[in-house]
Design a protein around this motif. Sequence first.
Motif, mmCIF file in Angstrom:
data_model
loop_
_atom_site.group_PDB
_atom_site.id
_atom_site.type_symbol
_atom_site.label_atom_id
_atom_site.label_comp_id
_atom_site.label_asym_id
_atom_site.label_seq_id
_atom_site.Cartn_x
_atom_site.Cartn_y
_atom_site.Cartn_z
ATOM 1 N N PRO A 34 3.215 11.185 4.758
ATOM 2 C CA PRO A 34 3.371 12.500 5.404
ATOM 3 C C PRO A 34 2.421 12.713 6.575
ATOM 4 O O PRO A 34 2.748 13.459 7.505
ATOM 5 C CB PRO A 34 3.099 13.496 4.269
ATOM 6 N N LEU A 35 1.253 12.053 6.557
ATOM 7 C CA LEU A 35 0.349 12.134 7.704
ATOM 8 C C LEU A 35 1.032 11.576 8.957
ATOM 9 O O LEU A 35 0.974 12.186 10.037
ATOM 10 C CB LEU A 35 -0.934 11.357 7.406
ATOM 11 N N ALA A 36 1.725 10.444 8.808
ATOM 12 C CA ALA A 36 2.466 9.879 9.934
ATOM 13 C C ALA A 36 3.555 10.847 10.395
ATOM 14 O O ALA A 36 3.789 11.015 11.603
ATOM 15 C CB ALA A 36 3.085 8.541 9.526
ATOM 16 N N ALA B 179 1.544 11.366 -4.179
ATOM 17 C CA ALA B 179 0.103 11.593 -4.339
ATOM 18 C C ALA B 179 -0.176 12.646 -5.407
ATOM 19 O O ALA B 179 -1.137 12.520 -6.176
ATOM 20 C CB ALA B 179 -0.508 12.023 -3.004
ATOM 21 N N ILE B 180 0.657 13.682 -5.460
ATOM 22 C CA ILE B 180 0.431 14.753 -6.434
ATOM 23 C C ILE B 180 0.532 14.222 -7.860
ATOM 24 O O ILE B 180 -0.385 14.365 -8.668
ATOM 25 C CB ILE B 180 1.426 15.905 -6.215
ATOM 26 N N SER C 65 -3.125 6.974 -2.017
ATOM 27 C CA SER C 65 -3.454 6.914 -0.590
ATOM 28 C C SER C 65 -2.186 6.803 0.255
ATOM 29 O O SER C 65 -2.067 7.449 1.306
ATOM 30 C CB SER C 65 -4.382 5.720 -0.314
ATOM 31 N N ILE C 66 -1.228 5.987 -0.201
ATOM 32 C CA ILE C 66 0.055 5.879 0.509
ATOM 33 C C ILE C 66 0.785 7.220 0.487
ATOM 34 O O ILE C 66 1.425 7.621 1.470
ATOM 35 C CB ILE C 66 0.923 4.768 -0.115
ATOM 36 N N ASN D 7 -4.116 -1.365 -11.836
ATOM 37 C CA ASN D 7 -5.053 -0.849 -10.840
ATOM 38 C C ASN D 7 -4.398 -0.639 -9.471
ATOM 39 O O ASN D 7 -4.923 -1.039 -8.426
ATOM 40 C CB ASN D 7 -6.264 -1.789 -10.718
ATOM 41 N N PHE D 8 -3.243 0.021 -9.497
ATOM 42 C CA PHE D 8 -2.493 0.321 -8.273
ATOM 43 C C PHE D 8 -2.469 1.820 -7.976
ATOM 44 O O PHE D 8 -1.878 2.252 -6.993
ATOM 45 C CB PHE D 8 -1.069 -0.231 -8.422
ATOM 46 N N LEU D 9 -3.134 2.618 -8.843
ATOM 47 C CA LEU D 9 -3.074 4.070 -8.715
ATOM 48 C C LEU D 9 -3.692 4.569 -7.409
ATOM 49 O O LEU D 9 -3.083 5.365 -6.683
ATOM 50 C CB LEU D 9 -3.793 4.735 -9.899
#
Length: 515
Positions: A374-376, A405-406, A368-369, A361-363
């Motif tokens: 890339p947001l940062a 994420a993809i 999100s990471i 359950n780390f998906l």
Amino acid sequence: MDCDKKTTIEEVRSPGGETYKDGETAEIGETKTLELGHGDIGYDLYQEALQVDPIERQRIAKTVKLKLDSILLPLMCIAYLLGFLDKAALNYANAYGLQSDLGLRGNQYSWVAAISNFGYLIFAYPSTLILQKWPIGKFVSCMLMVWGALLLLTPTATNLGGILAIRFFLGAAEACIAPAWMLLTGMFWTRQEQPFRMAWWLGCNGLAQLAGAGIAWGLGHTTGPVESWKLIFVTIGAISFGYGLLCLAVLPSTPKDFYFFNHQETVVAVWRIADNQTGVKHGEILWYQIKEALRDPKVLCIAGAALCLGIVNGAIQNFMTTLLKSFGYDDVKSVEYQMPSGAFQFIPTVIFGLLNSYIPNFLVVSISIGFLVPLAGMIGIATIPLSHQLALTACAWLQPFVGVAIILSWTLVSSNIAGHTKRMFVNGLEFVLYAAGNIIGPFLFLPSEKPRYLTAIWALAGVEGAGILFTVLLGLWMWRDNRLRDKSVDQPTQGEMAGFSDYTDIENRAFRYRL
């Protein structure tokens, strides 16, 4: 048990809590017993596998896994690498005079960059239908040769219209590759094994950036009668066409036709993935499963995240050269400095794929990471002065991290959507919206805003934030469904059989979502 015999299971309830009967005439609000036939092509093989001695079966399973990882996975990785390299060839050619030679002005290059995604968009859903009906291996191999041939034709383009036509059909030919690899991964590897294997073949996008930048850099230093940008297309096109011929001979469509399996290994290969509760393949289109997908809130979150991923990918893939040039690099340096960005995609993608194979359950956290990093970087590009060239470059290198994420969002669909028609529909919807996002992305870069492109940078930051929101909402919904099923008085015990009976994740109450 006869393969055509009907299996009866209990009534099921929709996510909203209504009594929900699934079938061709299913409507919310009705109570009725569900009956479905064993239409999956793996059902008989699974029954045969149950007759094999358990110790022998486990021994064979190790051989099967070794063959898959050492033969099939590399085949898939190289094909996916070439698919990305074919699309990225335009970005590299852009550094060596493509725009001036073809007389492109204004935002015409943006149209050239985006047009392949129109082809992808139009053919994404038809490709998923073809993959359900036709042999996967043969279809993908033929498309490999088609897109190789199209790249070989690209140097013949002399104006905007010519290259637009070639790039459109290139996108159409490549629309099948990701859905096909998701299907093959789901039918050959277990749910626990899938994230790491999918991370390898999508991580090859990063290797493609390294290889492509190296090829472009080398060809960019050649002197001769043929322009460097034309040599890039010819070289990559010839490799793709030749590899398509190889895949035509050895790439499987199901465990039943994998050239390197004997019969016992084929049987055990099907038994290995029984716990996935998604079966192998069902060729019939069941319309009630499409209706279920349209009513499923999880699908809405998947669709939103797919659009966000497409926008970010389309912008970065086609404008990385432009972005680096805006930091003050010349043509050659703008290509050289793209090599590290490939490592920034490949290494994290494989690492997070491996972590998801061992950490339950780390998906959702990983996806999100994959948006957050890339947001940062985007915030850094928007706020760091142009005088800090290396800092800006490092922020640009963070953008390919979105590959995490993809690939894991595709893993999430492969692992959590059951019912072959439903999964194919969701796959198709996901890739249609992903393609639409790839079309939108390049147009965020407005020529009038050179060199900062602040509209594009802040818009991409907002899109990445929205991607995190969709992902978290999806995770919360799946967590809620798992809790409700755990608390259910009636606990089904035939989840594997339900998978081979083509039940959806909602119908099969033994199914648990992987978070």
